[in-house]
Design a protein around this motif. Sequence first.
Motif, PDB file in Angstrom:
ATOM      1  N   TYR A   1     135.313 106.204 -38.779  1.00  0.00           N
ATOM      2  CA  TYR A   1     135.943 105.099 -39.523  1.00  0.00           C
ATOM      3  C   TYR A   1     135.044 104.541 -40.636  1.00  0.00           C
ATOM      4  CZ  TYR A   1     137.477 100.370 -40.564  1.00  0.00           C
ATOM      5  OH  TYR A   1     137.829  99.226 -41.228  1.00  0.00           O
TER       6      TYR A   1
ATOM      7  N   PHE B   1     136.965 103.135 -50.516  1.00  0.00           N
ATOM      8  CA  PHE B   1     136.811 102.032 -51.472  1.00  0.00           C
ATOM      9  C   PHE B   1     135.676 102.278 -52.460  1.00  0.00           C
ATOM     10  CE2 PHE B   1     139.322  99.862 -48.211  1.00  0.00           C
ATOM     11  CZ  PHE B   1     140.327  99.365 -49.022  1.00  0.00           C
TER      12      PHE B   1
ATOM     13  N   TRP C   1     137.747  98.566 -60.195  1.00  0.00           N
ATOM     14  CA  TRP C   1     138.643  97.628 -59.500  1.00  0.00           C
ATOM     15  C   TRP C   1     139.077  96.481 -60.419  1.00  0.00           C
ATOM     16  CZ3 TRP C   1     140.731  98.583 -54.849  1.00  0.00           C
ATOM     17  CH2 TRP C   1     141.384  97.539 -54.193  1.00  0.00           C
TER      18      TRP C   1
ATOM     19  N   TYR D   1     144.499  84.287 -57.582  1.00  0.00           N
ATOM     20  CA  TYR D   1     143.501  83.992 -56.543  1.00  0.00           C
ATOM     21  C   TYR D   1     143.138  82.505 -56.594  1.00  0.00           C
ATOM     22  CZ  TYR D   1     142.756  88.870 -55.307  1.00  0.00           C
ATOM     23  OH  TYR D   1     142.926  90.150 -54.837  1.00  0.00           O
TER      24      TYR D   1
ATOM     25  N   GLY E   1     136.112  91.051 -46.553  1.00  0.00           N
ATOM     26  CA  GLY E   1     136.670  92.142 -47.372  1.00  0.00           C
ATOM     27  C   GLY E   1     136.765  91.636 -48.801  1.00  0.00           C
ATOM     28  N   CYS E   2     135.655  91.026 -49.274  1.00  0.00           N
ATOM     29  CA  CYS E   2     135.684  90.315 -50.571  1.00  0.00           C
ATOM     30  C   CYS E   2     135.777  91.265 -51.745  1.00  0.00           C
ATOM     31  CB  CYS E   2     134.454  89.430 -50.709  1.00  0.00           C
ATOM     32  SG  CYS E   2     132.898  90.363 -50.827  1.00  0.00           S
ATOM     33  N   GLY E   3     135.524  92.554 -51.531  1.00  0.00           N
ATOM     34  CA  GLY E   3     135.591  93.513 -52.632  1.00  0.00           C
ATOM     35  C   GLY E   3     134.643  93.126 -53.745  1.00  0.00           C
TER      36      GLY E   3
ATOM     37  N   ARG F   1     136.535  88.710 -56.331  1.00  0.00           N
ATOM     38  CA  ARG F   1     137.431  88.011 -57.257  1.00  0.00           C
ATOM     39  C   ARG F   1     137.775  86.594 -56.797  1.00  0.00           C
ATOM     40  NH1 ARG F   1     142.277  91.644 -58.834  1.00  0.00           N
ATOM     41  NH2 ARG F   1     142.421  92.118 -56.613  1.00  0.00           N
TER      42      ARG F   1
ATOM     43  N   ASP G   1     131.653  92.369 -47.131  1.00  0.00           N
ATOM     44  CA  ASP G   1     132.437  93.598 -47.325  1.00  0.00           C
ATOM     45  C   ASP G   1     131.707  94.770 -46.675  1.00  0.00           C
ATOM     46  OD1 ASP G   1     134.939  94.228 -49.396  1.00  0.00           O
ATOM     47  OD2 ASP G   1     133.751  95.992 -48.872  1.00  0.00           O
ATOM     48  N   ILE G   2     132.486  95.779 -46.325  1.00  0.00           N
ATOM     49  CA  ILE G   2     131.930  96.947 -45.635  1.00  0.00           C
ATOM     50  C   ILE G   2     131.409  97.994 -46.633  1.00  0.00           C
ATOM     51  CG2 ILE G   2     133.965  98.447 -45.502  1.00  0.00           C
ATOM     52  CD1 ILE G   2     133.445  98.768 -42.552  1.00  0.00           C
ATOM     53  N   THR G   3     131.813  97.867 -47.900  1.00  0.00           N
ATOM     54  CA  THR G   3     131.518  98.907 -48.889  1.00  0.00           C
ATOM     55  C   THR G   3     130.410  98.454 -49.853  1.00  0.00           C
ATOM     56  OG1 THR G   3     133.857  99.494 -48.793  1.00  0.00           O
ATOM     57  CG2 THR G   3     132.582 100.440 -50.609  1.00  0.00           C
TER      58      THR G   3
ATOM     59  N   ASP H   1     130.902  94.413 -41.291  1.00  0.00           N
ATOM     60  CA  ASP H   1     132.190  94.928 -40.827  1.00  0.00           C
ATOM     61  C   ASP H   1     133.000  93.774 -40.239  1.00  0.00           C
ATOM     62  OD1 ASP H   1     134.275  96.211 -39.487  1.00  0.00           O
ATOM     63  OD2 ASP H   1     133.007  97.859 -38.783  1.00  0.00           O
ATOM     64  N   ALA H   2     134.216  93.605 -40.743  1.00  0.00           N
ATOM     65  CA  ALA H   2     135.079  92.516 -40.268  1.00  0.00           C
ATOM     66  C   ALA H   2     135.317  92.600 -38.765  1.00  0.00           C
ATOM     67  CB  ALA H   2     136.426  92.593 -40.989  1.00  0.00           C
TER      68      ALA H   2
ATOM     69  N   ALA I   1     141.824  88.780 -48.532  1.00  0.00           N
ATOM     70  CA  ALA I   1     142.844  89.315 -49.446  1.00  0.00           C
ATOM     71  C   ALA I   1     142.852  90.835 -49.340  1.00  0.00           C
ATOM     72  CB  ALA I   1     142.537  88.889 -50.885  1.00  0.00           C
ATOM     73  N   GLY I   2     143.966  91.380 -48.936  1.00  0.00           N
ATOM     74  CA  GLY I   2     144.095  92.839 -48.888  1.00  0.00           C
ATOM     75  C   GLY I   2     143.275  93.483 -47.788  1.00  0.00           C
TER      76      GLY I   2
HETATM   77  C1  LIG Z   1     142.239  96.025 -50.886  1.00  0.00           C
HETATM   78  S1  LIG Z   1     140.528  95.686 -51.050  1.00  0.00           S
HETATM   79  C2  LIG Z   1     140.578  93.959 -51.481  1.00  0.00           C
HETATM   80  C3  LIG Z   1     139.302  93.457 -52.096  1.00  0.00           C
HETATM   81  C4  LIG Z   1     139.316  91.994 -52.486  1.00  0.00           C
HETATM   82  N1  LIG Z   1     139.562  91.137 -51.340  1.00  0.00           N
HETATM   83  C5  LIG Z   1     140.347  91.733 -53.555  1.00  0.00           C
HETATM   84  O1  LIG Z   1     141.364  91.093 -53.235  1.00  0.00           O
HETATM   85  O2  LIG Z   1     140.131  92.153 -54.692  1.00  0.00           O
HETATM   86  C6  LIG Z   1     139.981  95.671 -49.369  1.00  0.00           C
HETATM   87  C7  LIG Z   1     138.503  95.435 -49.199  1.00  0.00           C
HETATM   88  O3  LIG Z   1     138.227  95.327 -47.814  1.00  0.00           O
HETATM   89  C8  LIG Z   1     137.029  96.016 -47.542  1.00  0.00           C
HETATM   90  N2  LIG Z   1     137.075  96.421 -46.136  1.00  0.00           N
HETATM   91  C9  LIG Z   1     137.852  97.386 -45.567  1.00  0.00           C
HETATM   92  N3  LIG Z   1     137.605  97.442 -44.254  1.00  0.00           N
HETATM   93  C10 LIG Z   1     136.670  96.497 -43.988  1.00  0.00           C
HETATM   94  C11 LIG Z   1     135.996  96.072 -42.819  1.00  0.00           C
HETATM   95  N4  LIG Z   1     136.229  96.638 -41.637  1.00  0.00           N
HETATM   96  N5  LIG Z   1     135.101  95.063 -42.910  1.00  0.00           N
HETATM   97  C12 LIG Z   1     134.834  94.489 -44.104  1.00  0.00           C
HETATM   98  N6  LIG Z   1     135.425  94.869 -45.245  1.00  0.00           N
HETATM   99  C13 LIG Z   1     136.328  95.838 -45.187  1.00  0.00           C
HETATM  100  C14 LIG Z   1     137.001  97.169 -48.514  1.00  0.00           C
HETATM  101  O4  LIG Z   1     135.696  97.647 -48.731  1.00  0.00           O
HETATM  102  C15 LIG Z   1     137.616  96.528 -49.758  1.00  0.00           C
HETATM  103  O5  LIG Z   1     136.632  95.975 -50.580  1.00  0.00           O
END
Ligand SMILES: C[S@@+](CC[C@H](N)C(=O)[O-])C[C@H]1O[C@@H](n2cnc3c(N)ncnc32)[C@H](O)[C@@H]1O
Length: 355
Positions: A159, A167, A174, A185, A204-206, A209, A228-230, A252-253, A269-270
Motif C-alpha cells: 500500500y 501521487f 497538481w 478551499y 492528506g494536505c497534498g 492548498r 501527507d504520505i507522499t 500516514d493518516a 480534502a480528497g
Molecule cells: C486527492 S489528493 C488531495 C490533496 C489536497 N488535500 C488537496 O485537496 O489538494 C489526496 C492526498 O492524500 C494523500 N494521501 C493518500 N493516502 C494517504 C494516507 N494514508 N495518509 C496521508 N496522506 C495520504 C496523498 O498523498 C495526496 O496528497
Amino acid sequence: MAGEPVSVPEWQTLTGEQTRRWTEVLDHLVAVLPPGAATVVVDGGTPHSAVVAERLADTLHRLGRPCARLTDTTPLADEDSWHTDRTPDTVAIADGPRWRARPPTGKWDVVIWLRTPPVDPTAHRSGGNGCDVVVDLHDPGWPVIRQIADRLASLERWYLSESRAFFAIRAATWDTRFGDDLPAYRAAVTEARLPADGVAVDIGCGTGRALPALRHAVGPNGTVIGLDITPQMLASAATHSRDAAATLVLGDARHLPFGDATVDVIFAAGLITHLPDPEAGLLELARTTRPGGRLVLFHPSGRAALAARHGRTLDPDEPLAEAPLRRSTLHSGWQLTSYDDSEHRFLATATRQSN
Ligand SMILES: C[S@@+](CC[C@H](N)C(=O)[O-])C[C@H]1O[C@@H](n2cnc3c(N)ncnc32)[C@H](O)[C@@H]1O
C-alpha cells in the motif's frame, strides 16, 4: 480522451526513476505469486498485456524461478508445449483475453488486469471485475498497483509504495491543474468556523492548498499542521511557500503521529476515498480529536461531477455518499452535523463525540 494506446517504453528509454518504478511493481507482482507451480494471466490494456507478461517472465528468470510463456499468439490447442517443458515449480504466464477465457488448469491462480485509458470511451469496461491484481497503466512509463487481493498479500506489503507512487507523479503539476480551486478551499474553511488559537490539522494536505486558509482561521497563536504520505506532495507545498503557514509532516493518516484528543479540527480534502478502509481512517482521526472537536471533509467538486470527470457512475455505497458516511462517522466516534454534495463542492462536517 480516447485514442491509440501509447506503447510501453522500452527499458532503455525509461528514465532512472521510471526504471525503479517498473522494477518495484514487477517485484511486488512476483512476490505475490503463490509458491511452486502457478498460472498467471495478464489482461486488459492490449497490447500492453504482452509487454507486462514478458517483463514478469524476465523478472522470474532473473530470480531463478522457472517460467513458461503462453502468448496471445500461442495456439490455444498447443497447450502441450508448455506441459512438456514444465517442472513442478514452473509458473505459466499468459496474456490476452483469449487465454484468460481458457485457463490451462481449469482456473488461473492470479489474474492481473491492466487499467488503461479506453480506446473506445463508450465501451463497457468490466474486464477488471473479479481480478486479483489491478495495475494502473495510464502512464506506461509509471505503472502503479491499485489493488491486490487479500488472499495474495496483505495491504501492508504494497500500500505505502503504491499510494505514494500514485501521487508522486502528480505532485509537480497538481497546482497547475487544480489551482483555480483555492477560493473554494478558503470558503470551506471560513464556513467551518474554526476556533481561534486552536490546533488544526490538514490530513492528506497534498500541496497545501488549504493551509493558508487554516492559518488565517486559527490565527498566529494557533497551530496548523499539514500531514501527507507522499514526500513529493510536501516538497511541492514547500515550493509554494505553504510551509510558512503550517508545519509539514510526512505521515500516514492510518497511524497519526499525534496523541489522543490533542487536535481541535481535522480538515481532509480528497483523502477519505483514497484510504483502503475509510471507517478505520475516520476512527484514527477521531482518536486524535478532542471531544467536541470538528471534522471537515471537503472536495472542490461534488461527487457527481467528480465521478463524471473520472468516467464513473455514482455509487450509492461509496464512502462519501450520505448514508454510508452517516454510518461510518457514527461508528467511529463522530456525529455528522452537515452534508452538502452540490455540483461545485462536497462539504461534510462532523463533531467528535465524548467516549
Ligand atoms: C486527492 S489528493 C488531495 C490533496 C489536497 N488535500 C488537496 O485537496 O489538494 C489526496 C492526498 O492524500 C494523500 N494521501 C493518500 N493516502 C494517504 C494516507 N494514508 N495518509 C496521508 N496522506 C495520504 C496523498 O498523498 C495526496 O496528497
